[in-house]
Write a protein that holds these residues in place. Structure first.
Motif, PDB file in Angstrom:
ATOM      1  N   SER A  40       0.824  -1.199   0.000  1.00 24.55           N
ATOM      2  CA  SER A  40       0.000   0.000   0.000  1.00 24.55           C
ATOM      3  C   SER A  40       0.864   1.257   0.000  1.00 24.55           C
ATOM      4  O   SER A  40       1.999   1.247   0.486  1.00 24.55           O
ATOM      5  CB  SER A  40      -0.911   0.017   1.228  1.00 24.55           C
ATOM      6  OG  SER A  40      -0.154   0.290   2.390  1.00 24.55           O
TER       7      SER A  40
ATOM      8  N   THR B 159       0.623   3.873   1.844  1.00 24.42           N
ATOM      9  CA  THR B 159       0.965   4.292   3.203  1.00 24.42           C
ATOM     10  C   THR B 159       2.141   3.496   3.746  1.00 24.42           C
ATOM     11  O   THR B 159       3.031   4.050   4.387  1.00 24.42           O
ATOM     12  CB  THR B 159      -0.246   4.136   4.145  1.00 24.42           C
ATOM     13  OG1 THR B 159      -0.760   2.799   4.036  1.00 24.42           O
ATOM     14  CG2 THR B 159      -1.343   5.117   3.797  1.00 24.42           C
TER      15      THR B 159
ATOM     16  N   GLY C 157       2.421  -3.256   8.137  1.00 26.14           N
ATOM     17  CA  GLY C 157       3.065  -2.777   6.914  1.00 26.14           C
ATOM     18  C   GLY C 157       4.574  -2.939   6.970  1.00 26.14           C
ATOM     19  O   GLY C 157       5.098  -3.994   7.325  1.00 26.14           O
TER      20      GLY C 157
ATOM     21  N   ASP D 206      -0.972  -8.244   9.210  1.00 27.14           N
ATOM     22  CA  ASP D 206      -1.469  -7.463   8.082  1.00 27.14           C
ATOM     23  C   ASP D 206      -2.311  -8.401   7.219  1.00 27.14           C
ATOM     24  O   ASP D 206      -2.442  -9.595   7.532  1.00 27.14           O
ATOM     25  CB  ASP D 206      -0.317  -6.858   7.269  1.00 27.14           C
ATOM     26  CG  ASP D 206      -0.662  -5.470   6.728  1.00 27.14           C
ATOM     27  OD1 ASP D 206      -1.723  -5.354   6.083  1.00 27.14           O
ATOM     28  OD2 ASP D 206       0.108  -4.523   6.952  1.00 27.14           O
TER      29      ASP D 206
ATOM     30  N   TYR E  94      -8.365   6.351   8.116  1.00 25.39           N
ATOM     31  CA  TYR E  94      -8.510   5.973   6.716  1.00 25.39           C
ATOM     32  C   TYR E  94      -9.735   5.090   6.486  1.00 25.39           C
ATOM     33  O   TYR E  94      -9.940   4.580   5.374  1.00 25.39           O
ATOM     34  CB  TYR E  94      -7.249   5.264   6.218  1.00 25.39           C
ATOM     35  CG  TYR E  94      -6.001   6.094   6.420  1.00 25.39           C
ATOM     36  CD1 TYR E  94      -6.036   7.479   6.249  1.00 25.39           C
ATOM     37  CD2 TYR E  94      -4.797   5.513   6.800  1.00 25.39           C
ATOM     38  CE1 TYR E  94      -4.904   8.251   6.453  1.00 25.39           C
ATOM     39  CE2 TYR E  94      -3.659   6.279   6.994  1.00 25.39           C
ATOM     40  CZ  TYR E  94      -3.723   7.655   6.825  1.00 25.39           C
ATOM     41  OH  TYR E  94      -2.601   8.425   7.021  1.00 25.39           O
TER      42      TYR E  94
END
Length: 277
Positions: free
Chosen positions: A10, A12, A90, A112, A173
């Motif tokens: 992603s 981010t 992440g 994740d 988000y």
């Protein structure tokens, strides 16, 4: 440098991973071409936003990360927490850093969605960064029960040990129903342990005018999706956390932590600390 799977990570994760690495918080193995390109591409917009009075994105991210690190360190050093679950980890280096520091005294599980968790585990394994008690698991943050839920993952943990759950850079988000589901899940799960600690961050919808609008546009471009400001007041967020089952909750200013420069805008991203006992 991590290359072949960059496209599946992603924005981010790519951007924050680059920020951590550029500021000495991460390992070279966490580097990505895509993250560097994304960071470089946002240099101009970041500078333009700063001229309009918006806070610097990197400064906010570093303050947030440092504040959560500090609260987690305090809880571990005080003997309150010996198990950590980081949701939507992440490319965060926190699991590697804390597992390296505390060794077998700490169980640290990074989680994740499937693609990212596989890449994180591959990265850590190939770079030989996986220490004792350090694991990577698949987890859907918004799935309350069943396989790949936090409730199911908790079965891997010692029910007699204090446990922390971290969701850094996640809340704003997603729309409020998702946040409610997540908080209910975390609150319920932490009550299974003698002590529970939840650490996160939150932007309030309380800053008027062009500064907030500019910051929101920049962050929206950064995440390539929507940004949600769920609460107008701190008390509203605290009430929502208590309703989710936490015994105590507070929102802290990053500038209140030693090591965070009290520059303009750094306190726009508040730190969530909620507990169960």
């Amino acid at each position: 440098m991590f290359r072949r799977t960059d496209a599946a990570i992603s924005p981010t994760a790519l951007y924050t991973g680059t920020v951590w690495r550029r500021n000495g918080l991460s390992h070279p193995a966490f580097a990505t071409f895509a993250g560097t390109a994304l960071w470089t591409g946002l240099v101009g917009p970041r500078r333009a936003a700063s001229l309009l009075g918006a806070p610097d994105l990197d400064t906010m991210l570093l303050a947030r990360h440092h504040s959560i690190d500090t609260l987690l360190e305090r809880a571990i050093d005080a003997g309150e927490i010996s198990q950590v679950v980081e949701i939507a980890a992440g490319l965060s280096p926190r699991g590697w850093r804390f597992a390296s520091r505390y060794g077998s005294d700490l169980t640290y599980i990074e989680t994740d969605l499937l693609a990212m968790s596989r890449r994180k585990e591959d990265l850590l394994t190939r770079a030989e960064l996986m220490g004792p008690g350090h694991r990577v698991r698949v987890l859907d943050a918004f799935k309350p029960t069943g396989p790949n839920s936090l409730d199911a993952l908790a079965n891997e943990l010692d029910p007699d040990q204090g446990t922390a759950v971290i969701t850094e850079g996640l809340i704003n988000y997603f729309p409020m129903p998702h946040v409610t589901t997540l908080w209910n899940s975390v609150g319920s799960t932490l009550h299974r342990f003698p002590r529970g600690l939840y650490l996160s961050d939150l932007h309030l919808d309380q800053s008027p005018g062009a500064v907030t609008a500019t910051a929101k546009v920049l962050i929206t471009a950064f995440v390539r999706g929507n940004v949600y400001l769920h609460f107008d007041r701190e008390q509203d967020a605290i009430d929502a956390l208590r309703k989710a089952g936490f015994d105590d909750a507070e929102l802290l200013l990053p500038s209140s932590f030693e090591g965070v420069d009290p520059v303009a805008g750094v306190d726009r991203n508040l730190i969530v600390r909620a507990t169960t006992a």
